[in-house]
Motif scaffolding. Sequence first.
Motif, PDB file in Angstrom:
ATOM      1  N   LEU A 368       0.822  -1.210   0.000  1.00 32.60           N
ATOM      2  CA  LEU A 368       0.000   0.000   0.000  1.00 32.60           C
ATOM      3  C   LEU A 368       0.860   1.266   0.000  1.00 32.60           C
ATOM      4  O   LEU A 368       0.516   2.249  -0.666  1.00 32.60           O
ATOM      5  CB  LEU A 368      -0.932  -0.015   1.208  1.00 32.60           C
ATOM      6  CG  LEU A 368      -1.974  -1.142   1.203  1.00 32.60           C
ATOM      7  CD1 LEU A 368      -2.786  -1.137   2.490  1.00 32.60           C
ATOM      8  CD2 LEU A 368      -2.901  -1.034  -0.007  1.00 32.60           C
ATOM      9  N   GLU A 369       1.962   1.234   0.729  1.00 33.80           N
ATOM     10  CA  GLU A 369       2.859   2.390   0.715  1.00 33.80           C
ATOM     11  C   GLU A 369       3.452   2.607  -0.672  1.00 33.80           C
ATOM     12  O   GLU A 369       3.495   3.725  -1.178  1.00 33.80           O
ATOM     13  CB  GLU A 369       3.984   2.191   1.732  1.00 33.80           C
ATOM     14  CG  GLU A 369       4.962   3.360   1.782  1.00 33.80           C
ATOM     15  CD  GLU A 369       6.048   3.185   2.825  1.00 33.80           C
ATOM     16  OE1 GLU A 369       7.075   3.886   2.728  1.00 33.80           O
ATOM     17  OE2 GLU A 369       5.875   2.355   3.739  1.00 33.80           O
ATOM     18  N   PHE A 370       3.874   1.503  -1.301  1.00 37.58           N
ATOM     19  CA  PHE A 370       4.479   1.609  -2.623  1.00 37.58           C
ATOM     20  C   PHE A 370       3.472   1.952  -3.714  1.00 37.58           C
ATOM     21  O   PHE A 370       3.861   2.428  -4.781  1.00 37.58           O
ATOM     22  CB  PHE A 370       5.215   0.310  -2.973  1.00 37.58           C
ATOM     23  CG  PHE A 370       6.666   0.346  -2.612  1.00 37.58           C
ATOM     24  CD1 PHE A 370       7.056   0.580  -1.301  1.00 37.58           C
ATOM     25  CD2 PHE A 370       7.649   0.177  -3.570  1.00 37.58           C
ATOM     26  CE1 PHE A 370       8.396   0.632  -0.947  1.00 37.58           C
ATOM     27  CE2 PHE A 370       8.988   0.235  -3.238  1.00 37.58           C
ATOM     28  CZ  PHE A 370       9.369   0.455  -1.917  1.00 37.58           C
ATOM     29  N   PHE A 371       2.170   1.704  -3.470  1.00 40.01           N
ATOM     30  CA  PHE A 371       1.182   2.132  -4.455  1.00 40.01           C
ATOM     31  C   PHE A 371       1.256   3.641  -4.644  1.00 40.01           C
ATOM     32  O   PHE A 371       1.182   4.145  -5.767  1.00 40.01           O
ATOM     33  CB  PHE A 371      -0.229   1.738  -4.014  1.00 40.01           C
ATOM     34  CG  PHE A 371      -1.306   2.337  -4.877  1.00 40.01           C
ATOM     35  CD1 PHE A 371      -1.573   1.825  -6.134  1.00 40.01           C
ATOM     36  CD2 PHE A 371      -2.029   3.450  -4.456  1.00 40.01           C
ATOM     37  CE1 PHE A 371      -2.548   2.393  -6.951  1.00 40.01           C
ATOM     38  CE2 PHE A 371      -3.006   4.021  -5.259  1.00 40.01           C
ATOM     39  CZ  PHE A 371      -3.267   3.487  -6.509  1.00 40.01           C
ATOM     40  N   PHE A 372       1.398   4.359  -3.545  1.00 37.63           N
ATOM     41  CA  PHE A 372       1.435   5.822  -3.599  1.00 37.63           C
ATOM     42  C   PHE A 372       2.787   6.367  -4.043  1.00 37.63           C
ATOM     43  O   PHE A 372       2.847   7.421  -4.668  1.00 37.63           O
ATOM     44  CB  PHE A 372       1.069   6.399  -2.225  1.00 37.63           C
ATOM     45  CG  PHE A 372      -0.355   6.158  -1.836  1.00 37.63           C
ATOM     46  CD1 PHE A 372      -1.372   6.985  -2.302  1.00 37.63           C
ATOM     47  CD2 PHE A 372      -0.699   5.077  -1.029  1.00 37.63           C
ATOM     48  CE1 PHE A 372      -2.697   6.759  -1.948  1.00 37.63           C
ATOM     49  CE2 PHE A 372      -2.020   4.839  -0.672  1.00 37.63           C
ATOM     50  CZ  PHE A 372      -3.024   5.686  -1.139  1.00 37.63           C
ATOM     51  N   THR A 373       3.867   5.645  -3.749  1.00 34.91           N
ATOM     52  CA  THR A 373       5.196   6.163  -4.087  1.00 34.91           C
ATOM     53  C   THR A 373       5.746   5.634  -5.409  1.00 34.91           C
ATOM     54  O   THR A 373       6.578   6.290  -6.035  1.00 34.91           O
ATOM     55  CB  THR A 373       6.201   5.840  -2.975  1.00 34.91           C
ATOM     56  OG1 THR A 373       6.301   4.414  -2.817  1.00 34.91           O
ATOM     57  CG2 THR A 373       5.791   6.474  -1.661  1.00 34.91           C
ATOM     58  N   GLU A 374       5.286   4.444  -5.846  1.00 35.82           N
ATOM     59  CA  GLU A 374       5.871   3.831  -7.045  1.00 35.82           C
ATOM     60  C   GLU A 374       4.840   3.287  -8.035  1.00 35.82           C
ATOM     61  O   GLU A 374       4.824   3.651  -9.209  1.00 35.82           O
ATOM     62  CB  GLU A 374       6.805   2.682  -6.632  1.00 35.82           C
ATOM     63  CG  GLU A 374       7.976   3.087  -5.758  1.00 35.82           C
ATOM     64  CD  GLU A 374       9.053   3.849  -6.527  1.00 35.82           C
ATOM     65  OE1 GLU A 374       9.074   3.745  -7.773  1.00 35.82           O
ATOM     66  OE2 GLU A 374       9.864   4.548  -5.888  1.00 35.82           O
ATOM     67  N   TYR A 375       3.975   2.388  -7.549  1.00 32.35           N
ATOM     68  CA  TYR A 375       3.147   1.605  -8.456  1.00 32.35           C
ATOM     69  C   TYR A 375       2.179   2.446  -9.277  1.00 32.35           C
ATOM     70  O   TYR A 375       2.006   2.206 -10.483  1.00 32.35           O
ATOM     71  CB  TYR A 375       2.357   0.543  -7.673  1.00 32.35           C
ATOM     72  CG  TYR A 375       3.214  -0.452  -6.935  1.00 32.35           C
ATOM     73  CD1 TYR A 375       4.434  -0.886  -7.464  1.00 32.35           C
ATOM     74  CD2 TYR A 375       2.813  -0.969  -5.700  1.00 32.35           C
ATOM     75  CE1 TYR A 375       5.215  -1.803  -6.780  1.00 32.35           C
ATOM     76  CE2 TYR A 375       3.597  -1.885  -5.012  1.00 32.35           C
ATOM     77  CZ  TYR A 375       4.800  -2.288  -5.560  1.00 32.35           C
ATOM     78  OH  TYR A 375       5.570  -3.192  -4.872  1.00 32.35           O
ATOM     79  N   TYR A 376       1.520   3.422  -8.665  1.00 32.19           N
ATOM     80  CA  TYR A 376       0.498   4.191  -9.375  1.00 32.19           C
ATOM     81  C   TYR A 376       1.054   4.840 -10.635  1.00 32.19           C
ATOM     82  O   TYR A 376       0.519   4.643 -11.733  1.00 32.19           O
ATOM     83  CB  TYR A 376      -0.099   5.259  -8.454  1.00 32.19           C
ATOM     84  CG  TYR A 376      -0.971   6.253  -9.192  1.00 32.19           C
ATOM     85  CD1 TYR A 376      -2.256   5.915  -9.595  1.00 32.19           C
ATOM     86  CD2 TYR A 376      -0.481   7.523  -9.528  1.00 32.19           C
ATOM     87  CE1 TYR A 376      -3.051   6.816 -10.293  1.00 32.19           C
ATOM     88  CE2 TYR A 376      -1.264   8.426 -10.230  1.00 32.19           C
ATOM     89  CZ  TYR A 376      -2.550   8.080 -10.616  1.00 32.19           C
ATOM     90  OH  TYR A 376      -3.325   8.966 -11.309  1.00 32.19           O
ATOM     91  N   HIS A 377       2.131   5.621 -10.503  1.00 31.41           N
ATOM     92  CA  HIS A 377       2.631   6.322 -11.686  1.00 31.41           C
ATOM     93  C   HIS A 377       3.298   5.361 -12.665  1.00 31.41           C
ATOM     94  O   HIS A 377       3.311   5.604 -13.884  1.00 31.41           O
ATOM     95  CB  HIS A 377       3.572   7.476 -11.294  1.00 31.41           C
ATOM     96  CG  HIS A 377       4.928   7.058 -10.849  1.00 31.41           C
ATOM     97  ND1 HIS A 377       5.208   6.711  -9.566  1.00 31.41           N
ATOM     98  CD2 HIS A 377       6.108   6.966 -11.541  1.00 31.41           C
ATOM     99  CE1 HIS A 377       6.495   6.414  -9.455  1.00 31.41           C
ATOM    100  NE2 HIS A 377       7.054   6.551 -10.637  1.00 31.41           N
ATOM    101  N   ASN A 378       3.823   4.218 -12.182  1.00 33.99           N
ATOM    102  CA  ASN A 378       4.367   3.220 -13.095  1.00 33.99           C
ATOM    103  C   ASN A 378       3.265   2.638 -13.977  1.00 33.99           C
ATOM    104  O   ASN A 378       3.443   2.457 -15.187  1.00 33.99           O
ATOM    105  CB  ASN A 378       5.038   2.083 -12.311  1.00 33.99           C
ATOM    106  CG  ASN A 378       6.357   2.492 -11.692  1.00 33.99           C
ATOM    107  OD1 ASN A 378       6.957   3.491 -12.095  1.00 33.99           O
ATOM    108  ND2 ASN A 378       6.826   1.735 -10.712  1.00 33.99           N
ATOM    109  N   ILE A 379       2.125   2.347 -13.368  1.00 37.95           N
ATOM    110  CA  ILE A 379       0.999   1.772 -14.115  1.00 37.95           C
ATOM    111  C   ILE A 379       0.449   2.784 -15.129  1.00 37.95           C
ATOM    112  O   ILE A 379       0.251   2.460 -16.306  1.00 37.95           O
ATOM    113  CB  ILE A 379      -0.112   1.328 -13.136  1.00 37.95           C
ATOM    114  CG1 ILE A 379       0.375   0.185 -12.268  1.00 37.95           C
ATOM    115  CG2 ILE A 379      -1.363   0.911 -13.910  1.00 37.95           C
ATOM    116  CD1 ILE A 379      -0.553  -0.157 -11.116  1.00 37.95           C
TER     117      ILE A 379
END
Length: 471
Positions: A368-379
């Motif tokens: 969940l932390e990485f969704f906001f820092t990494e995963y969202y903009h990667n997707i």
Amino acid sequence: MHVTKVHIALKRNKRDIFGMPILSFLFKNKYMLFFYRLFTLFLLIYSTLYGFINPTKGNLFTNAVFWSIFWPFFMTVSLPTLGSVFCMVCPHGFLGKYITKLGLKLRPPKWLANPYIGLVSSNILVYWFVLYTFPGFFRNPFNTAIFFLSFTFLSVLFFFVFRGMAYCKYICPIGSVNTAFSRTSFTWLSTYEEECKSCKKPECALACPYELNPSKFDKKNSMTYCTLCMECAKACDAVRFEVRGWGSSLYKEISNPKSIEIAVYILLLGVITFTMRFHHGLSRSGLANYMPWVVVGKHLQSALGIPSWVDITGLIALLMAVSLVLLLFYVSFRLVAKITEKSFKECTLVLGYAFAPLMIVGGLSHTLEFFFTEYYHNIVNGFSQAFGLGIHGVTLAKRGDIWLNLFKIFPFVAGFWSLNILWKRVVMFTKDKRKLVFILSASLPLVYLLLSLLTIIVMVLFPVHHAHKIH
């Protein structure tokens, strides 16, 4: 061909998802299920081909599909909530259902019908060992494409040769993982017992491509190997997909417990959770150079002249973490076996289920932390690149943002939930010396909680400085 068995005036209970029009449409409707599977198959094929067409680091799409969607959301988020829904839409299983019908339909030999092959070889060695030792390998989209293409070819071969969806049961790197960790979810597939009493031929079992019998799931308190493909639900109206208490099966006796499930909990706790705490947690603090795996790793790297792209520190952290978890488990359960005068195996198969939440629920913190820092903009940027959407995604948060600390609660939720399940299972296991048995068998979740707390304290009191960074 199986004809749907019609049940007149079947009254579904309030918790049955199939009795809720919208949710029934999403989880049971054959056209929706076909759409999900076709879409994931498309993503698999397109992202793999894209990895070969554009093998450079400029390829955002391939890695976004596999490393920002596949593992974080279908595994870490969906398993402790909805169960094996990834298996429900898995493109390999989707293809396998049709390939098996045309194949040789041989029964797999005993040496091959072993779920430990998928767990140890396909999962731990092929993925996690490579990830820790060669950290740059899976950052390359070409390597990622090769990785998933290899498993696609392997799945096609197994589906064609063997019956009963053998690839999913024994070879798939996440097959046994999904089965084990889906126990923490709040969903459960079963049948209406009253309806089954009048059933002369188990249509649900005959329709199952995995050769399972859903009408026995409740009695056994086990859905082992069930992928929620919903073929049984299409064949018989008496099948239900129910909302139950979170991890409800973990609080009940299991008539035929599987050692592979306990192995998944223990091994992946060491391979993923403890190793991450060591290598990606404590190794990135101001005390990094004092950590034993860092000291040993640096010495070996220098003494043996190993190139910098090989992360010996990561490998040593992995070995130390797994060794610690196995030692804690073995010693504590040997003592429990001695005190209760029961076998080590019996202790393991009854009490070991309490460790289910530790890795998969605790892992929500990182995901969940990485969704906001990494995963969202990667997707967003990956799909924009692959489909020419002209959208640019930015991070929703930066590492170090105070509010992200909210997600650090999940390891503690997992640890205390594990202790709660353990106490309930100890009560089922023995009537004598319950408190002592509980304390001894609780060594693993207690150390897990202490390590989670220690990691937070060290990261706060000894923040990373450039001089301490591990490269």
